[in-house]
Structure formats: structure tokens, C-alpha cells
Scaffold this active site. Structure first.
Site, PDB file in Angstrom:
ATOM      1  N   ASP A   1       0.803  -1.375   0.051  1.00 59.93           N
ATOM      2  CA  ASP A   1       0.091  -0.214  -0.030  1.00 59.93           C
ATOM      3  C   ASP A   1       0.795   1.344  -0.132  1.00 59.93           C
ATOM      4  O   ASP A   1       0.532   2.124  -0.753  1.00 59.93           O
ATOM      5  CB  ASP A   1      -0.910  -0.001   1.280  1.00 59.93           C
ATOM      6  CG  ASP A   1      -2.023   1.466   1.226  1.00 59.93           C
ATOM      7  OD1 ASP A   1      -2.210   1.613   0.171  1.00 59.93           O
ATOM      8  OD2 ASP A   1      -2.211   1.719   2.349  1.00 59.93           O
TER       9      ASP A   1
ATOM     10  N   CYS B   1     -21.722  -4.113 -17.143  1.00 58.24           N
ATOM     11  CA  CYS B   1     -22.208  -3.300 -16.099  1.00 58.24           C
ATOM     12  C   CYS B   1     -21.621  -2.062 -15.741  1.00 58.24           C
ATOM     13  O   CYS B   1     -20.287  -1.877 -16.050  1.00 58.24           O
ATOM     14  CB  CYS B   1     -21.726  -4.312 -14.986  1.00 58.24           C
ATOM     15  SG  CYS B   1     -22.217  -4.013 -13.231  1.00 58.24           S
TER      16      CYS B   1
ATOM     17  N   CYS C   1     -16.124  -7.249 -16.113  1.00 53.53           N
ATOM     18  CA  CYS C   1     -17.190  -5.954 -15.839  1.00 53.53           C
ATOM     19  C   CYS C   1     -18.009  -5.905 -16.884  1.00 53.53           C
ATOM     20  O   CYS C   1     -19.277  -5.880 -16.702  1.00 53.53           O
ATOM     21  CB  CYS C   1     -16.631  -4.421 -15.734  1.00 53.53           C
ATOM     22  SG  CYS C   1     -15.744  -4.349 -14.097  1.00 53.53           S
TER      23      CYS C   1
END
Ligand code: SF4
Ligand code: SF4
Length: 379
Positions: free
Chosen positions: A134, A191, A188
């Protein structure tokens, strides 16, 4: 052991230490990402938390001498709280997003990567390895996408077929020529549910986020929240899961198996009023081990005030008035002025008028004036 055998051994070991998914990619530059990040910078869509140096973000060779490959890892986190606090009348609770449930994932994933490094060094004593989670220079998502962990979805998450988008990501740059995995196809399709439900319109188009409008980032801001976003916070104290919870690919993905990320119900959904006056020490002792505490108590307490306004919680008014008079933090006093104007109890109006006589801070004075204007409009 040759590189192929080592790669296989790394996969088996990773599974044994609770890494849910592992993938490999080359250390080639992330060229497409670089162009995308440049555009984000030009448009002012960045959160401000990112590494500023685009070269470092996209060129692994600048981060590790002789970089050859990157190992991407994913560890799943729960989407469901099985022991949610029972709602009682008059008790108002806030919510920390799922990525802040249980032990801080940075700690958990760094430990897993440390173990993985130690494992590799047993077989390649002069291996050069550099791990990050991160907060490192590389984009965890870009690495995970290229290493075949999941596809980069329109809600800006990496979606894995096994765990949905509820995965924490980390990576290790190595000087070992592991063979790369194949990236996944985007699933995806047509959508666009996440784009349609985002409360602040932060998802500009599939895969592009304006972090300046995204509640997940705004809840972490140490500066006052622009008024247009305050009611959209709802009772969120840290983060926002909306574009993940609506995603059909996350349906049925509960991911309850990682013990470290089981939420402590009273911390994940805490009562709002007791949060208002927590001292730094109390906050650190209670919330210091969860990832949502990294910005300290001030943003969380501001968000608790906004949540009380969202609930129009009249029983909080005396405490809010007390803080309007006493609290040394201008952001907190300013947010309270607005909150009192939303809750709408008569004593709140009197407190705002009195505060206008004494307040010295220009930002708070502007908030008080705005609160009075709101009041006149609403009541
Ligand atoms: Fe929108 Fe929330 Fe997703 Fe941010 S995290 S893009 S505010 S739905
Ligand atoms: Fe993709 Fe639909 Fe999920 Fe958005 S809601 S990430 S468009 S599958």
C-alpha cells in the site's frame, strides 16, 4: 533448486502462511499506468497520499537493482460482520469500512512478505528482494493486474474470481527471473452499477476515480469537508464500501477465513457519542491497531459529528454545544456549527448565535454564518 522449482515452492509456501492468492509478473516498466497517472495529475484527481514521483511508481528497476520480476500477493478480508452490535433505540453508531476491520492489514501483509522473503533467501542466499504494501512506490493494483491476481474493475478495485474485490494487495520485487502469469480478462462487461450508485459521482468513468470527490479519501482528510459532501458521508467514520458492496461480482463472497481481519464489533461499528471526547491516548489505545486510525483521532471525531448530523441526533446537542464552546480545534468547532444547523434543536441556534460573538477563527466564523443561513432556510 532451479527457478521453476523455486516458483512452485514459493506458491506452496505462500499458501501455507495464509496468502490467498499469488501471481508473478516481470519487472518491466508500467508504461500505460504512467500515462494514466499523468492524466490524473493534470486533472487534479489524485488523493495526495500517493508517491509523487511517477518514474518510481512505474519503473521497478529504479526501486531494486537488477529487478527481474515482481511477486504479487492477495489476502482476502471479510465482507460480512457476523457479530454485528445489536441496535438499541437511541444508540447511534458509525461504521469503519471493511478494510479497517481487525488488525491493520499493513502489519499482517508485511509479516507474510517478510516470511516469504526469508523462505526465498534459504534457496537463493544472495537474492535481492524488496517488499511493499500500500504505502510503497509501486501501484499494488497495477502489479496485481499484470500478475493475473484479478482484473482492474470499473470501481477501481482488483476483482478476483475467488474473493471478489475484498482482497488486500502487496508485492515483492525480486532479481529472480520467475516466469510471469497471464493477466485476467476484464469481466465487468456492460455493467456500470458502481458508477451509478457512487454517492458523490467520484467514479468518472470505468476505472477512473476523482479522489477529491471520493468519500473513502475524504473521510481521511485532515481539513474541513466541503459542505456538498457532508450529508453524503452518512454514518461513515472511515472509508466507503458502496462501490464494492453493490458489485455483482462480490455477491456471496464472505471471506471469513482470515482470523486477523475478524471485526471487533464495538470498534468497527462504534457508538458515536462516546467517540467525541476521546483523548489522543484513549484513541490510540482503543483504535491504534486498526488501519483506520492512521490519520489520528481528529478526522474520525469530525466524521462522528457529521454522522450525528446525518441522524439528526437531538440527544447529542448538549455535548456538541459544549464542544463548540470549549474545543480548541477549529475544524471541530466549524463542523459542529454545521451539524447543529442540520439537527435543528432550538438550543443549537442559541449556541451558534453566542459563538458568533466570541469566535476569533475566520474559518469557524464562516461556518457559523453558514450555519445561521442554513437554519433560516430550513426551519
Ligand atoms: Fe464512490 Fe464510495 Fe466508491 Fe469512493 S468508495 S468511488 S465515494 S462509492
Ligand atoms: Fe464492474 Fe459492475 Fe462490479 Fe462495477 S459493479 S466493478 S462495473 S462488475
Amino acid at each position: 533448486m532451479n527457478a521453476v522449482q523455486l516458483q512452485q515452492a514459493v506458491k506452496v509456501y505462500a499458501e501455507s502462511i495464509g496468502i490467498d492468492k499469488i501471481g508473478f509478473t516481470t519487472a518491466a516498466p508500467f508504461r500505460e499506468l504512467k500515462n494514466r497517472l499523468k492524466r490524473q495529475q493534470e486533472l487534479g484527481y489524485q488523493s495526495g497520499f500517493e508517491e509523487k514521483d511517477l518514474e518510481k511508481r512505474t519503473e521497478p528497476a529504479l526501486l531494486l537493482d537488477q529487478a527481474e520480476s515482481i511477486i504479487a500477493i492477495a489476502v482476502a478480508y471479510p465482507s460480512k460482520m457476523t457479530n454485528s452490535p445489536k441496535g438499541k433505540k437511541g444508540e447511534r453508531r458509525g461504521i469503519f469500512c471493511r478494510a479497517s476491520w481487525g488488525t491493520d492489514y499493513h502489519t499482517v501483509l508485511r509479516e507474510k512478505l517478510r516470511l516469504l522473503e526469508a523462505f526465498i533467501v534459504q534457496y537463493v542466499p544472495d537474492a535481492k528482494l524488496r517488499s511493499m504494501v500500500d504505502t510503497g512506490e509501486l501501484s499494488d493494483r497495477a502489479v496485481a493486474e499484470r500478475a493475473g491476481i484479478g482484473w482492474s474493475a470499473k470501481n477501481c478495485s482488483i476483482i478476483t474470481p475467488e474473493f471478489g474485490s475484498y482482497v488486500y494487495l502487496g508485492e515483492m520485487i525480486t532479481n529472480i527471473p520467475f516466469s510471469p502469469d497471464v493477466p485476467m480478462e476484464d469481466e465487468c462487461g456492460d455493467c456500470r452499477l458502481c458508477l451509478d450508485v457512487c454517492p458523490t459521482g467520484a467514479l468518472i468513468q470505468g476505472g477512473q476515480l476523482n479522489a477529491q470527490r471520493c468519500i473513502a479519501f475524504l473521510t481521511q482528510s485532515k481539513t474541513p469537508i466541503p459542505e456538498e459532501f457532508r450529508m453524503e458521508f452518512g454514518n461513515r467514520l472511515y472509508g466507503c464500501d458502496t462501490c464494492q458492496t453493490v458489485c455483482p461480482k462480490n455477491k456471496g463472497k464472505q471471506n471469513l477465513h482470515q482470523q486477523a481481519f475478524q471485526p471487533e464489533p464495538e470498534l468497527a461499528k462504534p457508538l458515536l457519542q462516546p467517540m467525541l471526547k476521546l483523548s489522543n491516548r484513549e484513541f490510540k489505545e482503543t483504535y491504534g491497531h486498526v488501519s483506520g486510525s492512521w490519520r489520528g483521532k481528529n478526522p474520525i471525531q469530525r466524521n462522528a459529528i457529521i454522522a450525528l448530523a446525518h441522524f439528526k441526533e437531538v440527544s447529542a446537542v448538549p455535548e456538541l454545544i459544549d464542544m463548540l464552546e470549549q474545543d480548541p480545534r477549529p475544524m471541530i468547532r466549524g463542523t459542529i456549527a454545521w451539524a447543529l444547523s442540520q439537527i435543528g434543536a432550538e438550543e443549537g441556534l442559541l449556541a451558534i448565535q453566542e459563538a458568533m460573538e466570541k469566535e476569533q477563527d475566520a474559518h469557524v466564523l464562516a461556518e457559523l454564518q453558514n450555519a445561521l443561513d442554513n437554519w433560516k432556510e430550513q426551519f
